[in-house]
Design a protein around this motif. Sequence first.
Motif, short mmCIF file in Angstrom:
data_model
loop_
_atom_site.label_atom_id
_atom_site.label_comp_id
_atom_site.label_asym_id
_atom_site.label_seq_id
_atom_site.Cartn_x
_atom_site.Cartn_y
_atom_site.Cartn_z
N GLN A 59 0.83 -1.21 0.00
CA GLN A 59 0.00 0.00 0.00
C GLN A 59 0.86 1.26 0.00
O GLN A 59 0.54 2.24 -0.68
N GLU A 84 -4.44 6.98 5.49
CA GLU A 84 -5.54 6.06 5.19
C GLU A 84 -6.60 5.97 6.29
O GLU A 84 -7.73 5.56 6.01
N CYS A 85 -6.22 6.29 7.51
CA CYS A 85 -7.14 6.12 8.65
C CYS A 85 -7.35 7.45 9.35
O CYS A 85 -6.81 7.69 10.44
N TYR A 241 -9.18 -0.99 8.52
CA TYR A 241 -8.32 -0.84 7.34
C TYR A 241 -7.55 -2.12 7.07
O TYR A 241 -7.50 -2.61 5.92
#
Length: 265
Positions: A59, A84-85, A241
Amino acid sequence: MDSTSVSRPSTPPATELRVNGVLIDDSIIASEITAHADETDPDQAARRALMTKELLRQQACAKGLIDQSQDIDDDTIDRLIEQECLTPEPSEEECRRYYEANAKKFRSPDLVHASHILFALTEGVSMPLLRTRAEEVRRDLTRHPGTFGEQARALSNCPSGKVGGNLGQLSRGECVPEFDKALFEGTATGLLPGLIKTRHGFHIVLVERRVEGVAMPYEMVSNTIARYLQEYVRHKAIQQYLTLLTSSAELQGVTVNVRPGLLLQ
């Protein structure tokens, strides 16, 4: 990621560990196993850890944080998770609601001022005889409570005996569990009933004074609550995630469990 529910096994039993086609060398797995020696299945625990790391590396590459040839380090993982979070700061209303629902957590500690006389259980000492001697001294103290300090200086096997057995001001969790329970589960002061048995031996305990904890105002703990709630939300977001990455990956040589509901939360 190891939460129980629906098992999502890897493709048929294989010793090779592959994550989206990327092979994880056996020597790396062998090295990782040492960090999971306490797990029920150290091999699978190591494989899951390496699987997670490789998914995050892939990622990070996709997001341009590292090159395909690079390994991923903790700083890069932190940057990826931050991207991402996203975790919003809790509102004032959420913090106050948590404070009101958990009022017992936000109190100053209960305090006990106590003294004791310890009859230590050491090698070669008869427990029944030691108990009998401690009970004799305690009975004498019920008749002559003013001699507690004198008896402590003469008999106690604790260094506090030199100061009449005085332990000073104690709060919950400072003593061994058995002693802690005797001090804080009651409300009595004076000579406590019976002997207190701990791993150290038998104690005669005198509670001189109790100071009950008081509620701390919201303003004093608001920052602590905000940090806790934000970290809680962040932890949940990371779990979700990682579950998403795992459920959509092609895996070989590792068994993982995915809760189906988690992806819908």
